[in-house]
Structures are given as C-alpha cells and as structure tokens.
Design a protein around this motif. Structure first.
Motif, PDB file in Angstrom:
ATOM      1  N   THR A   1       0.816  -1.217   0.000  1.00 35.39           N
ATOM      2  CA  THR A   1       0.000   0.000   0.000  1.00 35.39           C
ATOM      3  C   THR A   1       0.849   1.266   0.000  1.00 35.39           C
ATOM      4  OG1 THR A   1      -0.138  -0.229   2.415  1.00 35.39           O
ATOM      5  CG2 THR A   1      -1.984  -1.072   1.121  1.00 35.39           C
TER       6      THR A   1
ATOM      7  N   ILE B   1      -1.209  -7.726  -3.618  1.00 32.48           N
ATOM      8  CA  ILE B   1      -2.261  -7.992  -2.644  1.00 32.48           C
ATOM      9  C   ILE B   1      -2.905  -9.312  -3.039  1.00 32.48           C
ATOM     10  CG2 ILE B   1      -4.427  -7.204  -1.615  1.00 32.48           C
ATOM     11  CD1 ILE B   1      -3.657  -4.365  -2.306  1.00 32.48           C
TER      12      ILE B   1
ATOM     13  N   GLN C   1      -8.801  -5.970   3.515  1.00 27.60           N
ATOM     14  CA  GLN C   1      -7.748  -5.212   2.846  1.00 27.60           C
ATOM     15  C   GLN C   1      -8.049  -5.037   1.368  1.00 27.60           C
ATOM     16  OE1 GLN C   1      -4.010  -7.210   2.453  1.00 27.60           O
ATOM     17  NE2 GLN C   1      -2.829  -5.335   2.153  1.00 27.60           N
TER      18      GLN C   1
END
Length: 498
Positions: free
Chosen positions: A199, A270, A413
């Motif tokens: 991130t 991710i 997330q």
C-alpha cells in the motif's frame, strides 16, 4: 532457569527487510510481545506453541500501558522464557524502548538489543532519494513530528535535509514553522506512506503545494523528507513492475507462487482469497476408482488441487504410487506437472500450450476404447474436455476429488484497496476465481464494475478470458503462454510498452 528478553526491531514494514538475526530469534521464541506491526507475516515465523501477546503501541490508537508491558517482559523472563519484544523499525529510534531496558535492568533480567532497519533510512532509499550528496545533502537530521512545540525550529531550518517520522498529522505546522524560520516555499518535499508495503504511496511537491496534494488523505504512518536531495530522486529500472499494485486472486489455503513471481519484478502484491478448496461431499466415487485402478488406461489430472487430493486419498486408503503401475498419466498445466513430480512421478503426456483444449487434438495415442479416470472438482468444472474425449471413443469416469467454493466475505484489505482505487492490475488464473471475485465485490458496491475503472484485467488464458468478458465486460490482457510465468511476462510487456 534464567530467561532472556530480545528487544528487537522488525524493520520498515515489509517482511523482506527483517534481519537474519531477528529471523533466527523469532524461530526460537517462546513468548512474543509485539506492537501493531506493519507486516503480520512476520508473526508466522514464530513456533506454533509460542505465546503471542499484542500490546498495540500504534500512535494515537488504544494500546497497552507501558508499565504493563514492562511487567510482562519481567514476568516471562523470570519464568525462564525466551522472550522477543518486537517493535517496528529500529527499537532505539523513537521506539520507546528505554523504559523497557530500564525495567529489565532493575529487575536483574538478561536482555539483548537487536537492531532493525529504521524507516527513516529505508523510506527515502526505496523511493530513490539519496539522503546525502556532496553538494546538496552534506548532513541530515531525523526527528519526530509529535511534539512540535519543543523543537528548535531555528536550528532545524538551517539543516539541509530533514527526515521526519510521525509527522503526518502535524504537516501543516511543520511547514509553517520551517517557512517562518527562513525555509523557502519552493523547498522540495516527499512524503512516503506505508514504506515498503503493498500500500506504499509517495507524494512529491514543495512546501507551497504539498498540503493541497494531500488534502483529506491520512498520512499515517509516513516518512517526510524535506530538502534539495528530493530532486535527486532516481528510481531503479531493473524492477519493471515497481509502482504497480497487482491483485492476485487465489485459493485461500494456497501459498501463491504467482505472487512470488510478481514480487521479484518489483510489484506490490495484494492476495485475495477467492476460492476455498475443501474435500468433496463424498469420497465414494474416488475410493471406488482407486480400488480398481488396474482397469484404467489413463489418469488425467488438470489441476494441482486434483493431484494433491488424489494422492492424499491414495495414501489414506493404504496405497502408494505403485498402485498406478500400468496406468499412464496426462496432466494439464506446468503447475500440475510440477505438483505431480513432487510425488516422484513424471507425466506421460502434457498437451501443447498447457491447456485442456489441446489435449485431445494432440493425444499421443488413439482414444478408441480407452478407459480414462478423471478426478476433478465436484461442481463447476469444465465439460468440454469430457465431451471431446467421449466423442473420440474413450470411456471417461469422472469422480469428485475436491470441491471449491466462494469465501463468505471479501477480504477487508482487498475491499479497501478496491474502493480507494489503489489497484492497477487484477489477475485471474481460472474461471472460478473470476466468478467468485464478481460475487464478492457485489458485497461492497451496488455498482461493482465501477470499482474496476482504470484497472487492467489480466487473464491466464482463453477460457478465463471468456468468463471475464461475460461477468466483467472486458479483458485487457491475456497471456500468450497459458502459465503463471506467461502471465507475468505479459504484464511486464504491457507496463514496458506504456
């Protein structure tokens, strides 16, 4: 017994920057007392029977009282335990470790300091900013932005390069103080949020415009660099996917080989659990087939899951690979072949391009009167292969070897990253992951396809692409070679062509 406490730094965030010393000590920890760490994967290195105690210690959020932490360290040390006190960054750089050292010393407890890479150094380095330069950066200062009223701004304003930790909330005050003491409004500034993580975000500007750039943006945790060295930034080009955040849809229970390939090319990855792999509703069909393996000419395996569940069931029934004597094996996909080789078996046939569509056309012998065992997913599998084999004269016995389903909820997330449009590329390696992804994103948006605006949809092959078109309305990239390596190469070529 006498225990010992290791006051340890975990580095700037990403697991890759954990020191070798820290890794060795974590693997032997009996008690782990840790802060709100940036990378939770670090916790996976401790033994399964290690007692893990989360004490928070994230600025501005609820956390355990320091006196309580001190007492925990003393208590477990006196019980003879190997205790790891894990902090982010380096423990002695704004790590508030001194009270713990003092308490352990006063209690007669043995302790050791284990350094970590501080984000004050790692963040600018990973952003390509040299903190020192013979002309523009002959010195730098590191300070905390928490208590701005007690700092000597007159002295700080004269230092060429400033590195500020925990200064996101006080950014406006920091700029005001520096300008009031002579720093130019044109002074370059960089803000690096979530250093080293998937991130990570970077803002570049000047003291005059950075506040407008970061308006209504949470800058915690971040590193702020102010000085002419910011303009010396040069990013390494040996990692072609640097700066790209890629969502990898995968099975919840599987480690991702694909993620590793992308990480090696510099991508932020991710992982989204989009499949849950579990046993079939009944073992009856597979058990009967295993009991009569000598009646089959071929065994066809089309997934790594199929391989694992087949051989696990073989072992459960008291058999081993010798039960396959006289049975030839065909596999679809490099990963399937690699998984089979882990069981000590070389496949007799792998179709060209590694796809099921070409299996029949290139089958090494006539299919007439051949009896084929096909262990597969219980529901939702493709019917084309079975139809083609049957039309060519084979008798195909399909048995359920495993089942795959959709997780109940979308990963938190992933949901946040999609809603905040932080993802550049979404990858799909099967039609089922596309179907489940579409189901899950409907949980977080009434207009789910709006989450995919300006996002590249990348597919591993034609069948997956077809499902992307049906559900997502488009596919932007398809691998030329229908493997994870092929999909990685296709993504690299796409980024290099921009």
């Amino acid at each position: 017994m006498s225990g010992k406490v290791y006051l340890m730094g975990s580095g700037p965030g990403k697991l890759d920057y954990l020191t070798l010393r820290a890794f060795k000590l974590l693997s032997k920890a009996e008690v782990l007392i840790y802060d709100a760490l940036v990378d939770s994967q670090i916790l996976e290195f401790v033994p399964s029977n290690c007692l893990k105690i989360d004490v928070g210690k994230r600025g501005g959020l609820p956390s355990t009282e320091q006196a309580t932490i001190n007492q925990l360290l003393i208590e477990y040390c006196q019980k003879g335990k190997n205790v790891v006190r894990l902090k982010s960054g380096d423990p002695l750089i704004f790590g508030r470790v001194y009270p713990e050292m003092r308490s352990l010393h006063d209690a007669g407890c043995s302790f050791e300091l284990v350094p970590g890479i501080t984000s004050a150094l790692a963040a600018p380095l990973l952003a390509g900013i040299p903190l020192t330069d013979k002309d523009k950066g002959r010195c730098f200062a590191v300070f905390s932005g928490h208590d701005t009223d007690i700092l000597d701004w007159s002295a700080l304003a004269k230092i060429e390069t400033l590195v500020i930790l925990m200064g996101g909330k006080s950014l406006a005050i920091i700029i005001e103080k520096l300008q009031a003491h002579g720093r130019s409004s044109d002074e370059p500034i960089a803000i690096i949020r979530n250093c080293s993580l998937v991130t990570q975000q970077i803002w570049f500007g000047t003291l005059a415009d950075i506040l407008d750039q970061t308006l209504d943006v949470s800058l915690s945790p971040s590193i702020i660099i102010i000085g002419q060295v910011v303009n010396l930034r040069i990013m390494s080009d040996h990692l072609p996917l640097r700066g790209q955040t890629i969502l990898v849809t995968r099975a919840a229970e599987q480690s991702s080989q694909f993620s590793h390939l992308l990480l090696e090319q510099g991508a932020n990855v991710i992982e989204m659990p989009a499949l849950e792999i579990r046993p079939p509703s009944s073992w009856q069909g597979l058990d009967h087939a295993i009991a009569n393996l000598n009646q089959f000419d071929w065994l066809i395996l089309t997934s790594a899951n199929g391989v694992e569940y087949f051989f696990n069931r073989l072992a459960t029934l008291g058999k081993d690979t010798r039960a396959l004597f006289g049975v030839k094996i065909a596999v679809v996909g490099k990963k399937t072949a690699a998984t089979l080789k882990q069981h000590g078996i070389q496949p007799d046939f792998i179709p060209p391009e590694y796809v099921a569509d070409s299996l029949c056309d290139h089958f090494p012998e006539t299919l007439t009167q051949k009896k084929i065992l096909f262990p597969r997913v219980e529901t939702g599998g493709r019917e084309v292969l079975v139809k083609d084999l049957t039309q060519r004269g084979a008798t195909v016995i399909e048995v359920a070897a495993y089942e795959s389903g959709c997780p109940e909820t979308i990963d938190l997330q992933v949901g946040i990253a999609l809603q905040q449009h932080q993802i550049n590329i979404i990858t799909f390696a099967s039609s089922k992951t596309v179907q489940n992804f579409y189901t899950l994103i409907q949980q977080i948006s009434n207009t789910p396809l709006s989450l995919l605006e300006n996002v590249c949809i990348a597919s591993i092959g034609p069948q997956t692409s077809k499902t992307c078109l049906e559900l997502l309305g488009r596919v932007d990239l398809e691998a030329k070679e229908y493997t994870l390596e092929g999909l990685t190469d296709a993504i690299i070529q796409l980024i290099r062509s921009k």
